[in-house]
Design a protein around this motif. Sequence first.
Motif, PDB file in Angstrom:
ATOM      1  N   ARG A  97      87.335  51.190  28.689  1.00 36.05           N
ATOM      2  CA  ARG A  97      86.206  50.284  28.424  1.00 36.05           C
ATOM      3  C   ARG A  97      84.877  50.939  28.786  1.00 36.05           C
ATOM      4  O   ARG A  97      83.869  50.776  28.097  1.00 36.05           O
ATOM      5  CB  ARG A  97      86.399  48.978  29.186  1.00 36.05           C
ATOM      6  CG  ARG A  97      87.530  48.115  28.625  1.00 36.05           C
ATOM      7  CD  ARG A  97      87.911  46.955  29.516  1.00 36.05           C
ATOM      8  NE  ARG A  97      86.824  46.006  29.664  1.00 36.05           N
ATOM      9  CZ  ARG A  97      86.175  45.786  30.803  1.00 36.05           C
ATOM     10  NH1 ARG A  97      86.494  46.464  31.887  1.00 36.05           N
ATOM     11  NH2 ARG A  97      85.216  44.899  30.853  1.00 36.05           N
ATOM     12  N   CYS A  98      84.863  51.697  29.881  1.00 33.02           N
ATOM     13  CA  CYS A  98      83.628  52.395  30.271  1.00 33.02           C
ATOM     14  C   CYS A  98      83.276  53.492  29.271  1.00 33.02           C
ATOM     15  O   CYS A  98      82.094  53.715  28.970  1.00 33.02           O
ATOM     16  CB  CYS A  98      83.774  52.969  31.673  1.00 33.02           C
ATOM     17  SG  CYS A  98      83.737  51.710  32.972  1.00 33.02           S
ATOM     18  N   ALA A  99      84.288  54.163  28.745  1.00 38.67           N
ATOM     19  CA  ALA A  99      84.031  55.202  27.747  1.00 38.67           C
ATOM     20  C   ALA A  99      83.472  54.593  26.461  1.00 38.67           C
ATOM     21  O   ALA A  99      82.563  55.162  25.836  1.00 38.67           O
ATOM     22  CB  ALA A  99      85.316  55.975  27.454  1.00 38.67           C
ATOM     23  N   ILE A 100      83.992  53.441  26.060  1.00 37.24           N
ATOM     24  CA  ILE A 100      83.461  52.749  24.882  1.00 37.24           C
ATOM     25  C   ILE A 100      82.004  52.372  25.106  1.00 37.24           C
ATOM     26  O   ILE A 100      81.146  52.587  24.249  1.00 37.24           O
ATOM     27  CB  ILE A 100      84.305  51.488  24.567  1.00 37.24           C
ATOM     28  CG1 ILE A 100      85.703  51.900  24.070  1.00 37.24           C
ATOM     29  CG2 ILE A 100      83.597  50.607  23.530  1.00 37.24           C
ATOM     30  CD1 ILE A 100      86.672  50.738  23.969  1.00 37.24           C
ATOM     31  N   ALA A 101      81.707  51.832  26.290  1.00 36.40           N
ATOM     32  CA  ALA A 101      80.337  51.435  26.612  1.00 36.40           C
ATOM     33  C   ALA A 101      79.396  52.637  26.615  1.00 36.40           C
ATOM     34  O   ALA A 101      78.263  52.565  26.134  1.00 36.40           O
ATOM     35  CB  ALA A 101      80.299  50.730  27.961  1.00 36.40           C
ATOM     36  N   ALA A 102      79.862  53.749  27.157  1.00 39.53           N
ATOM     37  CA  ALA A 102      79.038  54.958  27.205  1.00 39.53           C
ATOM     38  C   ALA A 102      78.768  55.493  25.806  1.00 39.53           C
ATOM     39  O   ALA A 102      77.653  55.932  25.487  1.00 39.53           O
ATOM     40  CB  ALA A 102      79.726  56.020  28.060  1.00 39.53           C
ATOM     41  N   GLN A 103      79.787  55.468  24.960  1.00 41.64           N
ATOM     42  CA  GLN A 103      79.627  55.937  23.580  1.00 41.64           C
ATOM     43  C   GLN A 103      78.637  55.060  22.826  1.00 41.64           C
ATOM     44  O   GLN A 103      77.739  55.564  22.132  1.00 41.64           O
ATOM     45  CB  GLN A 103      80.987  55.935  22.872  1.00 41.64           C
ATOM     46  CG  GLN A 103      80.968  56.455  21.445  1.00 41.64           C
ATOM     47  CD  GLN A 103      80.697  57.940  21.369  1.00 41.64           C
ATOM     48  OE1 GLN A 103      80.974  58.670  22.288  1.00 41.64           O
ATOM     49  NE2 GLN A 103      80.120  58.390  20.267  1.00 41.64           N
TER      50      GLN A 103
END
Length: 199
Positions: A97-103
């Motif tokens: 979820r954090c990677a999606i938000a960062a992207q």
Amino acid sequence: MNSPRQARQSVVVIGASGKMGVLVIERLLAEGHFVRAVSRIPPAERDRACAAQIEFIQGDVSKDDAAHWMKGMDTVVFTAAGDASTEDAVDHRGAGRCAIAAQKAGLARFVLVSANGARDHASWGAKFQSYLEAKAAGEKAVRAAFPSATIIRPGILTDGPATGLATLRTSVGSGEAPSPVAISQRSPRRVRSLKCRTV
């Protein structure tokens, strides 16, 4: 505290109150970066000096919206780790979820701290298998969301003084965690130049 404009980079450290997170933050601050620290709990008393130099956000990767953690930042370092009851929610789904938000926020870099047994779930024995499965699933989720992510697979933290040395083994026995690696966050050496000994 540096402002994002004054700093070399703006870095959000997720899992900031853990042992790895504290070491990462100390190093980032020493190098002049702006740090936004995300953790379920505020910095401990021993970390007050460090806490005075950072922007702290209380947050839980297993359930909170990570989008606002990313605003105005350049890089994410994800060091969060769950316990036996939260491994999947934190190490797998939380990391993804954090990677999606960062992207979505357009950040330049995502660094995931995983574990060196993530590619072989049985390598640390039955006690750690579910932990390593969650780490492996987290790596896959991060790669899917942020393909250029950097994944680091350290061994066990020693909690001892840094020596600038790494102990390497050609094999690991069944049920035995890999040899610890102690690398000083204050050492100027890069990993590729560390002195190593094999056992």
